[in-house]
Design a protein around this motif. Structure first.
Motif, PDB file in Angstrom:
ATOM      1  N   ASP A  89       1.096  -1.101   0.071  1.00 34.85           N
ATOM      2  CA  ASP A  89       0.031   0.110   0.026  1.00 34.85           C
ATOM      3  C   ASP A  89       0.975   1.208   0.140  1.00 34.85           C
ATOM      4  OD1 ASP A  89       0.679  -0.890   2.629  1.00 34.85           O
ATOM      5  OD2 ASP A  89      -0.789   0.338   3.415  1.00 34.85           O
ATOM      6  N   SER A  90       0.248   2.314  -0.665  1.00 32.08           N
ATOM      7  CA  SER A  90       1.081   3.503  -0.880  1.00 32.08           C
ATOM      8  C   SER A  90       0.588   4.814  -0.274  1.00 32.08           C
ATOM      9  CB  SER A  90       1.481   3.833  -2.414  1.00 32.08           C
ATOM     10  OG  SER A  90       0.217   3.848  -3.001  1.00 32.08           O
ATOM     11  N   THR A  91      -0.464   4.569   0.515  1.00 35.94           N
ATOM     12  CA  THR A  91      -1.140   5.627   1.135  1.00 35.94           C
ATOM     13  C   THR A  91      -0.407   6.221   2.363  1.00 35.94           C
ATOM     14  OG1 THR A  91      -2.385   3.960   2.489  1.00 35.94           O
ATOM     15  CG2 THR A  91      -3.728   4.764   0.309  1.00 35.94           C
ATOM     16  N   THR A  92      -0.477   7.534   2.620  1.00 34.32           N
ATOM     17  CA  THR A  92       0.214   7.976   3.461  1.00 34.32           C
ATOM     18  C   THR A  92      -0.706   7.768   4.844  1.00 34.32           C
ATOM     19  OG1 THR A  92       1.040   9.856   2.153  1.00 34.32           O
ATOM     20  CG2 THR A  92       1.112  10.219   4.398  1.00 34.32           C
ATOM     21  N   LEU A  93      -1.505   8.058   4.826  1.00 32.57           N
ATOM     22  CA  LEU A  93      -2.680   7.647   6.094  1.00 32.57           C
ATOM     23  C   LEU A  93      -4.020   6.961   5.690  1.00 32.57           C
ATOM     24  CD1 LEU A  93      -3.434   7.711   9.185  1.00 32.57           C
ATOM     25  CD2 LEU A  93      -4.169  10.259   8.527  1.00 32.57           C
ATOM     26  N   ASP A  94      -4.099   5.844   6.022  1.00 32.62           N
ATOM     27  CA  ASP A  94      -5.266   4.968   5.782  1.00 32.62           C
ATOM     28  C   ASP A  94      -6.239   4.856   7.119  1.00 32.62           C
ATOM     29  OD1 ASP A  94      -7.224   3.044   5.347  1.00 32.62           O
ATOM     30  OD2 ASP A  94      -6.180   1.947   3.906  1.00 32.62           O
ATOM     31  N   LYS A  95      -7.112   5.705   7.052  1.00 35.13           N
ATOM     32  CA  LYS A  95      -8.226   5.696   8.481  1.00 35.13           C
ATOM     33  C   LYS A  95      -8.591   4.382   8.646  1.00 35.13           C
ATOM     34  CE  LYS A  95      -9.316  10.742   7.715  1.00 35.13           C
ATOM     35  NZ  LYS A  95     -10.459  11.629   7.604  1.00 35.13           N
ATOM     36  N   ARG A  96      -8.961   3.489   7.644  1.00 39.51           N
ATOM     37  CA  ARG A  96      -9.295   2.296   8.189  1.00 39.51           C
ATOM     38  C   ARG A  96      -8.409   1.570   8.869  1.00 39.51           C
ATOM     39  NH1 ARG A  96     -11.453  -0.091   2.505  1.00 39.51           N
ATOM     40  NH2 ARG A  96      -9.233   0.684   2.013  1.00 39.51           N
TER      41      ARG A  96
END
Length: 495
Positions: free
Chosen positions: A259-266
């Motif tokens: 995964d490449s997201t900075t912040l995944d709230k889930r």
């Protein structure tokens, strides 16, 4: 679940762009194994020792206040009553509140920038303690040093998980966190050398101690911004060949780094709701109370055994040296057997023996042996626990938040460890030793309980789904996007 690029459905030949020169083919079989060995050697030579050096200064600056106390800190800053203990506690207050924000910044600004800048700032705080004239100045410096030191320790297992597979992590983490054990011994030697050889007209020994250990941290922080690797994708051409870089990328993906997201709230909420994190936080609380007290009060404890100030500084070295050997041995065994829980429980039980010796005997040699046993039991648990959490959480955000939670709860309760060795209970410190013994027993109980729970869950998945099947990076990414994470039917926990 151990996934390699070959198992995960990669083509027989993996392709990596070599720039203007065209494409480079990474073959499989013995030649690929040779490329992997070269890559691992380069990482083990550059990444792990450099992180260890950073954490050496982290631990050195954190723990030198205990040595400074024997060198005249309390008189020089006019501390009274519980001022010294309160100054210790404020460090952990700052460390606690900055854990989770630092984990989010890790991907936002890259590891090299976060670690480098926070090193510079805590080095400034550490050095500025030499100028403290009162409790307020010392307390402010300790509080902000705690805020900035949280940028290195919790980030290290996340950084290492980008480059190493699950069964390779504890040994490398041991080399990293083992430097904190070395820092205890090294700090004692520096304090002894300052007390014996560095008389100064204007600066007291405790002030020299803060300056000598703080200034190199600032210089190392500046260097870190430019030399610390951020991820396999950003490895420099002077450091690795194109083939080695591609292997590093594929290994990272096989370690659930897709995964490449900075912040995944889930992932954030998944970490907060994960029952495993309840167990690991309880174990880490049990660790940090005795660990915080040991780091801060070992010079005082040794002095109460009858040693003079300078001699007490020197006698703090052997316990840390013994602990360093145990850190490497226990973590090597943990990786080799692919087991975390039993090694945590066994190490905690060894620390229990040390506290029993400290409580039950008034003999100097028995007490000193107990102090050695405590260090040999406590320090291996640090890399074991951080590796265990990194092993069992899928997704960058979930892994980072889980490690931040571990450190937040642990450091929050570490303030208890700074308050339990009161001067009025010297020289036996029954209350302090008793509290620490109780929490080492807590570690044994919850480490065994978590081991049982994870084994039962692995067995349930085996019975329900059969042997775990390898997942391709695309399937891993799909599991992350669908918020499945380590609940996937093909994932098996490290126990």
């Amino acid at each position: 679940m151990e996934i390699t690029a070959e198992k995960a459905g990669a083509r027989p030949d993996s392709i990596v762009e070599a720039g203007a020169g065209g494409e480079v083919v990474v073959p499989h079989g013995p030649e690929r194994e040779a490329i992997t060995r070269r890559l691992m050697l380069k990482l083990d030579i550059r990444l792990v020792p450099y992180l260890a050096l950073l954490y050496l200064f982290n631990a050195l600056d954190r723990g030198n206040i205990g040595n400074a106390r024997l060198a005249g800190l309390e008189a020089g800053t006019h501390l009274k009553g519980n001022d010294f203990y309160n100054a210790l506690s404020l460090f952990y207050a700052g460390y606690t509140i900055s854990q989770i924000p630092n984990m989010f910044l890790l991907k936002k600004v890259t590891p090299s920038v976060l670690v480098g800048v926070t090193m510079i700032l805590w080095g400034v705080c550490s050095t500025s303690m030499a100028a403290a004239k009162s409790f307020s100045g010392l307390a402010a410096a300790r509080f902000f040093m705690g805020i900035f030191e949280a940028g290195v320790g919790p980030a290290a297992p996340v950084i290492l998980s980008f480059f190493y597979l699950r069964h390779e992590l504890a040994w490398r983490a041991a080399m990293f966190y083992g430097s904190s054990t070395f820092a205890g011994a090294f700090g004692g030697l520096i304090a002894y050398g300052v007390a014996k050889n560095l008389a100064h007209e204007r600066l007291a020994p405790w002030q020299l101690l803060f300056i000598i250990e703080g200034i190199p941290t600032i210089a190392l922080g500046i260097l870190t911004i430019f030399v610390l690797p951020n991820s396999p994708e950003t490895l420099e051409r002077w450091f690795v060949t194109p083939e080695e870089k591609q292997v590093a990328i594929e290994r990272s993906r096989s370690g659930h780094n897709t995964d490449s997201t900075t912040l995944d709230k889930r992932q954030l909420f998944a970490a907060l709701k994960d029952y495993k994190n309840v167990f690991t936080c309880l174990i880490y609380i049990g660790l940090n109370i005795p660990l915080a007290s040991y780091t801060s009060f070992l010079p005082t404890i040794v002095k109460q055994m009858g040693y003079a100030n300078a001699e007490a500084q020197l006698m703090t070295v052997p316990p840390y040296a013994c602990a360093l050997v145990c850190v490497f041995a226990v973590c090597w065994s943990s990786d080799r057997t692919r087991n975390r829980g039993l090694h945590v429980a066994g190490s905690a039980a060894f620390a229990c023996v040390g506290y029993i010796l400290l409580i039950s005997s008034g003999h100097t040699k028995a007490n000193y042996a107990g102090a050695c046993f405590v260090a040999m039991g406590l320090y291996p648990i640090i890399p074991l626990m951080l590796s265990w959490v990194a092993n069992n959480n899928v997704g960058h955000t979930k892994r980072a938040v889980s490690i931040a939670m571990l450190n937040t709860f642990g450091q929050c309760f570490a303030t208890v460890g700074t308050q339990i060795y009161k001067s009025k209970t010297a020289p036996r410190f029954f209350m302090g030793y008793g509290v620490c013994l109780a929490f080492t027993v807590v570690m044994v109980v919850f480490a065994l309980a978590l081991t049982f729970v994870l084994r039962r869950e692995n067995a349930r998945r085996d019975a329900a789904y059969g042997p775990p099947k390898p997942l391709s990076p695309e399937e891993q990414q799909e599991a992350i996007e669908n918020a499945i994470y380590d609940d996937h039917s093909s994932f098996r926990y490290f126990v």
